[in-house]
Design a protein around this motif. Structure first.
Motif, PDB file in Angstrom:
ATOM      1  N   LEU A 106       0.829  -1.210   0.000  1.00 22.63           N
ATOM      2  CA  LEU A 106       0.000   0.000   0.000  1.00 22.63           C
ATOM      3  C   LEU A 106       0.861   1.256   0.000  1.00 22.63           C
ATOM      4  O   LEU A 106       0.518   2.253  -0.647  1.00 22.63           O
ATOM      5  N   VAL A 107       1.983   1.216   0.720  1.00 21.01           N
ATOM      6  CA  VAL A 107       2.920   2.342   0.671  1.00 21.01           C
ATOM      7  C   VAL A 107       3.468   2.490  -0.747  1.00 21.01           C
ATOM      8  O   VAL A 107       3.643   3.606  -1.253  1.00 21.01           O
ATOM      9  N   GLY A 108       3.720   1.353  -1.391  1.00 21.39           N
ATOM     10  CA  GLY A 108       4.176   1.401  -2.775  1.00 21.39           C
ATOM     11  C   GLY A 108       3.152   2.036  -3.702  1.00 21.39           C
ATOM     12  O   GLY A 108       3.507   2.807  -4.599  1.00 21.39           O
ATOM     13  N   VAL A 109       1.864   1.733  -3.490  1.00 24.75           N
ATOM     14  CA  VAL A 109       0.809   2.347  -4.306  1.00 24.75           C
ATOM     15  C   VAL A 109       0.762   3.854  -4.067  1.00 24.75           C
ATOM     16  O   VAL A 109       0.625   4.644  -5.015  1.00 24.75           O
ATOM     17  N   LEU A 110       0.859   4.280  -2.803  1.00 19.97           N
ATOM     18  CA  LEU A 110       0.893   5.712  -2.510  1.00 19.97           C
ATOM     19  C   LEU A 110       2.084   6.373  -3.192  1.00 19.97           C
ATOM     20  O   LEU A 110       1.958   7.455  -3.783  1.00 19.97           O
ATOM     21  N   GLY A 111       3.230   5.702  -3.130  1.00 23.41           N
ATOM     22  CA  GLY A 111       4.407   6.241  -3.802  1.00 23.41           C
ATOM     23  C   GLY A 111       4.217   6.323  -5.308  1.00 23.41           C
ATOM     24  O   GLY A 111       4.625   7.300  -5.945  1.00 23.41           O
ATOM     25  N   ALA A 112       3.597   5.293  -5.886  1.00 21.92           N
ATOM     26  CA  ALA A 112       3.340   5.302  -7.331  1.00 21.92           C
ATOM     27  C   ALA A 112       2.406   6.441  -7.710  1.00 21.92           C
ATOM     28  O   ALA A 112       2.565   7.080  -8.763  1.00 21.92           O
ATOM     29  N   TRP A 113       1.423   6.711  -6.865  1.00 20.19           N
ATOM     30  CA  TRP A 113       0.490   7.811  -7.132  1.00 20.19           C
ATOM     31  C   TRP A 113       1.225   9.152  -7.117  1.00 20.19           C
ATOM     32  O   TRP A 113       1.014  10.001  -7.993  1.00 20.19           O
ATOM     33  N   LEU A 114       2.120   9.344  -6.150  1.00 18.68           N
ATOM     34  CA  LEU A 114       2.892  10.589  -6.090  1.00 18.68           C
ATOM     35  C   LEU A 114       3.847  10.700  -7.283  1.00 18.68           C
ATOM     36  O   LEU A 114       3.993  11.766  -7.879  1.00 18.68           O
ATOM     37  N   LEU A 115       4.481   9.587  -7.641  1.00 16.67           N
ATOM     38  CA  LEU A 115       5.391   9.619  -8.780  1.00 16.67           C
ATOM     39  C   LEU A 115       4.644   9.819 -10.084  1.00 16.67           C
ATOM     40  O   LEU A 115       5.161  10.446 -11.014  1.00 16.67           O
ATOM     41  N   GLY A 116       3.426   9.296 -10.158  1.00 17.53           N
ATOM     42  CA  GLY A 116       2.625   9.525 -11.348  1.00 17.53           C
ATOM     43  C   GLY A 116       2.331  10.997 -11.570  1.00 17.53           C
ATOM     44  O   GLY A 116       2.121  11.433 -12.708  1.00 17.53           O
ATOM     45  N   GLY A 117       2.328  11.766 -10.485  1.00 17.11           N
ATOM     46  CA  GLY A 117       2.165  13.216 -10.581  1.00 17.11           C
ATOM     47  C   GLY A 117       3.481  13.961 -10.536  1.00 17.11           C
ATOM     48  O   GLY A 117       3.506  15.189 -10.358  1.00 17.11           O
ATOM     49  N   ASN A 118       4.595  13.211 -10.655  1.00 19.21           N
ATOM     50  CA  ASN A 118       5.950  13.787 -10.652  1.00 19.21           C
ATOM     51  C   ASN A 118       6.285  14.517  -9.349  1.00 19.21           C
ATOM     52  O   ASN A 118       7.075  15.452  -9.343  1.00 19.21           O
ATOM     53  N   ARG A 119       5.689  14.080  -8.242  1.00 19.52           N
ATOM     54  CA  ARG A 119       5.991  14.686  -6.932  1.00 19.52           C
ATOM     55  C   ARG A 119       7.110  13.887  -6.263  1.00 19.52           C
ATOM     56  O   ARG A 119       6.927  13.282  -5.214  1.00 19.52           O
ATOM     57  N   ILE A 120       8.280  13.913  -6.873  1.00 21.42           N
ATOM     58  CA  ILE A 120       9.397  13.102  -6.401  1.00 21.42           C
ATOM     59  C   ILE A 120       9.935  13.636  -5.080  1.00 21.42           C
ATOM     60  O   ILE A 120      10.134  12.876  -4.122  1.00 21.42           O
ATOM     61  N   THR A 121      10.176  14.931  -4.986  1.00 29.59           N
ATOM     62  CA  THR A 121      10.697  15.515  -3.756  1.00 29.59           C
ATOM     63  C   THR A 121       9.717  15.348  -2.608  1.00 29.59           C
ATOM     64  O   THR A 121      10.108  15.019  -1.482  1.00 29.59           O
TER      65      THR A 121
END
Length: 244
Positions: A106-121
């Motif tokens: 689930l943390v991975g999914v949250l991370g994927a959602w943020l990365l999908g929006g290019n919110r890397i920082t």
């Protein structure tokens, strides 16, 4: 001390979207994340990150359901223990037990959602904050060292690394958590089939719910596989050619 302009720039950097990463980087980090899970020598070390997420999941669900968190331990053999007090049965205990094996995915999914929006920082800084919050509840020396080292690495990458390195680190980490949530379920069932881990999460769930432990193992597996698919879908736009 940061000036108002400095704080504003820092805030913009944190919440702003970074440029799209190269599609090849996303694909290569997916392969790297999978190999880190599949290759046993690497997995033995990297599994500590999955254990951190696992125990963090127990702790989060315990707090969300009104239980009192008593402490978290992380061990050198990558095992862990989260203690909470409250009713030994009921929905709160069930969710607390469920939270561990599904948390990394689930943390991975949250991370994927943020990365999908290019919110890397934002992803990297959020990881640092969560690690610091977890550190408050750690009750053994190795756990403290493990979280401090992990947090220092993530912070160092977020603060000093180039955008390209940040992207590679963030994507590899998210892929690792997505894939890394699945392997512990197989390891769990392998140990259970040999008569070990009789007090595992699914066995405790079985005693509370009177539903066989293998059902809960299946729940963990299905949730984590679905999380991999959802995470891959969220990241798909980052490596598929435009128009696909």
């Amino acid at each position: 001390m940061l000036s108002i302009d400095g704080v504003s720039d820092l805030w913009d950097q944190l919440l702003g979207a970074q440029p799209d990463p190269p599609g090849m980087l996303v694909a290569l980090t997916a392969i790297a994340g999978f190999l880190a899970v599949a290759f046993r020598p690497v997995w033995r070390v990297a599994r500590n990150a999955v254990t951190i997420a696992h125990e963090g999941g127990h702790a989060l669900f315990a707090l969300l359901t009104g239980r009192r968190l008593r402490g978290i331990k992380l061990e050198f053999d990558t095992s862990g223990l989260t203690l909470s007090s409250g009713r030994p049965t009921g929905l709160g205990m069930i969710l607390t037990l469920l939270g561990g094996y599904i948390a990394p995915s689930l943390v991975g999914v949250l991370g994927a959602w943020l990365l999908g929006g290019n919110r890397i920082t934002l992803l990297l800084w959020l990881a640092v904050v969560l690690l610091l919050l977890m550190l408050i509840n750690i009750r053994n020396l190795f756990g403290v060292i493990s979280l401090l080292v992990t947090g220092a690495i993530v912070f160092g990458v977020s603060w000093y690394a180039t955008p390209e390195v940040q992207s590679a680190f963030a994507y590899a980490g998210v892929w690792f958590l997505l894939f890394g949530g699945v392997r512990p379920v197989f390891e769990l069932q392998s140990l259970r089939s040999r008569g070990r881990m009789r007090d595992s999460d699914p066995d405790q769930l079985a005693r509370i719910t009177h539903v066989p432990a293998i059902f809960w193992v299946g729940v963990f597996f299905v949730v984590n596989v679905v999380a991999v698919l959802v995470g891959a879908f969220l990241l798909a736009g980052q490596w598929l050619p435009a128009g696909v």
